[in-house]
Design an enzyme around this catalytic site. Structure first.
Site, PDB file in Angstrom:
ATOM      1  N   SER A 193       0.831  -1.203   0.000  1.00  0.00           N
ATOM      2  CA  SER A 193       0.000   0.000   0.000  1.00  0.00           C
ATOM      3  C   SER A 193       0.868   1.257   0.000  1.00  0.00           C
ATOM      4  O   SER A 193       1.777   1.382  -0.818  1.00  0.00           O
ATOM      5  CB  SER A 193      -0.949  -0.042   1.202  1.00  0.00           C
ATOM      6  OG  SER A 193      -1.909   0.981   1.121  1.00  0.00           O
ATOM      7  N   ASP A 347      -9.224  -3.661  -6.317  1.00  0.00           N
ATOM      8  CA  ASP A 347      -8.512  -2.613  -5.583  1.00  0.00           C
ATOM      9  C   ASP A 347      -8.602  -1.303  -6.343  1.00  0.00           C
ATOM     10  O   ASP A 347      -8.361  -1.261  -7.548  1.00  0.00           O
ATOM     11  CB  ASP A 347      -7.052  -3.038  -5.406  1.00  0.00           C
ATOM     12  CG  ASP A 347      -6.205  -2.011  -4.658  1.00  0.00           C
ATOM     13  OD1 ASP A 347      -6.779  -1.073  -4.081  1.00  0.00           O
ATOM     14  OD2 ASP A 347      -4.971  -2.174  -4.659  1.00  0.00           O
ATOM     15  N   HIS A 377      -7.693  -4.607  -1.614  1.00  0.00           N
ATOM     16  CA  HIS A 377      -6.676  -3.809  -0.937  1.00  0.00           C
ATOM     17  C   HIS A 377      -6.637  -4.155   0.558  1.00  0.00           C
ATOM     18  O   HIS A 377      -7.659  -4.169   1.228  1.00  0.00           O
ATOM     19  CB  HIS A 377      -6.955  -2.316  -1.107  1.00  0.00           C
ATOM     20  CG  HIS A 377      -5.767  -1.463  -0.778  1.00  0.00           C
ATOM     21  ND1 HIS A 377      -4.830  -1.123  -1.717  1.00  0.00           N
ATOM     22  CD2 HIS A 377      -5.351  -0.910   0.394  1.00  0.00           C
ATOM     23  CE1 HIS A 377      -3.892  -0.395  -1.155  1.00  0.00           C
ATOM     24  NE2 HIS A 377      -4.179  -0.249   0.126  1.00  0.00           N
TER      25      HIS A 377
END
Length: 408
Positions: A193, A347, A377
């Site tokens: 991330s 995502d 995600h």
């Protein structure tokens, strides 16, 4: 006293129940759970629990007790970490930056490979403890010395301090590899991330540093790579998919860059982008660069919207390469180490990875791409959180460890 205690307990239970009911309502009113996601009921439950924590954090913020991010951080600090007798785990400070070093206990006849890991969490959540088990597993499975960087967080710190923490910790480690018995020719930068966004940027910044060992590879797991074109296909298709929704992404982004929320529409529509700037960067940021199979039929939105000079003056730092490493010049990209890129179908950041993949390949950088059709995600952090783990969580972790073992 007993009566007062009962009243307080009843009040607390009411608040917790109310927060959960509110979260469940918000989830079913605003959230999409695509059919490609495995175990949708489990994902819905986890997202409702997550929204409950956010709701309680918002309540503490309104009451003046603490901010919502601090409340989430407080809950994170209550997590228990697993100790593994096969590892030596050491908490250190590189000047003022907290780091955690993971070293396999077993003797090694030669220096080990090294991994510099930056955790995710939207710059406000995540911590050394939250990612402890993941880093332990990664260190053991790859027989590596792993450095986990506990960079500073929102709301006390913003851009560029958080990134500078990550960069300075990396440089400190790279200058001390002999101390930790790490082979300087086998150091990997890794993260997920926002952490992988920092990893991508650091890999770029270190290009040409003759005083430091060359990074062997960059492992970027659903990275944040640009904040300019927020109308890419994945930003539209997955804007309401847990756990990184458009609302949460913008909240964290605006706090990180200290931007007033009144500019939300201008940022989303691209109205802050001068025409000449878009002409320069559209070859890298246009939705046309996304493979056709990731684009759905229909009329795409007009992007960017008509130019708004006031929006540009307030938000021009969005165009900084340190915020959007996907904009880095070709000459620098061509010198980057090989990359392992992980993207998830469900995502919102999926297309950032696809665009960066194309940019790296166009400059001759070897890229291994791993796409997770049932992924979302934040899936990675759940890989060992039974019964809340998902098949995609294990897929990502196994793919990452297999890749690192293969190159080192």
């Amino acid at each position: 006293m007993v009566g007062l205690g009962l009243v307080l307990l009843a009040t607390l239970c009411s608040v917790l129940l109310g927060a959960f009911v509110w979260a469940v309502s918000e989830h079913f009113l605003t959230t999409d759970v695509p059919l490609t996601l495995g175990q949708p009921a489990k994902l819905r439950l986890l997202h409702c629990l997550f929204l409950s924590m956010v709701t309680l954090g918002n309540i503490t913020e309104k009451l003046g007790i603490c901010s919502m991010p601090r409340f989430i951080q407080f809950l994170q600090d209550t997590l228990r970490i697993k100790k593994d007798h096969r590892l030596v785990v050491t908490n250190l400070h590189f000047v003022t930056i907290p780091v955690r070093l993971f070293q396999p206990m077993a003797a090694s006849p030669s220096p080990r490979c090294g991994i510099i890991f930056f955790h995710g969490g939207a710059s406000g959540c995540g911590s050394l403890d939250v990612y402890h088990n993941l880093c332990s597993f990664l260190s053991l499975e790859t027989d590596s010395v792993l450095l986990s960087v506990g960079y500073c967080k929102l709301l006390d710190h913003h851009d560029p301090v958080i990134f500078r923490n990550c960069l300075n910790a990396s440089i400190h480690f790279l200058k001390a590899l002999e101390t930790y018995r790490v082979d300087p020719s086998r150091v990997v930068i890794c993260g997920d991330s926002v952490g992988s966004g920092y990893g991508a940027l650091i890999s770029q910044v270190l290009v040409g540093r003759s005083d430091l060992p060359r990074i062997r590879a960059q492992v970027l797991i659903y990275p944040v790579l640009q904040v300019i074109n927020l109308q890419l296909p994945s930003y539209q298709q997955n804007q309401n998919v847990p756990f990184l929704t458009q609302k949460l992404m913008l909240t964290c982004l605006f706090r990180y860059l200290i931007v007033d929320f009144s500019w939300r529409d201008a940022v989303l529509s691209g109205a802050f982008i001068p025409l000449e700037v878009w002409k320069k960067y559209s070859k890298w940021l246009s939705r046309d660069n996304s493979p056709k199979r990731f684009q759905r039929p229909g009329c795409p939105p007009v992007f960017p919207a008509p130019f708004n000079e006031d929006a540009y003056l307030e938000n021009q730092h969005f165009l900084d390469v340190e915020i959007s490493p996907l904009l880095r010049d070709d000459e620098t990209l061509a010198q980057l180490p090989e990359a392992f890129l992980v993207s998830c179908e469900n995502d919102i950041l999926r297309d950032d990875t696809l665009l960066y993949k194309k940019r790296l390949e166009d400059q001759g950088v070897p890229v291994t791409w791993y796409h997770v059709e049932d992924g979302f995600h934040g899936a990675l952090i759940l890989f060992d959180k039974q019964p809340f783990s998902f098949p995609c969580s294990l897929k990502i972790m196994n793919a990452v460890t297999t890749y690192i073992r293969g190159i080192l």
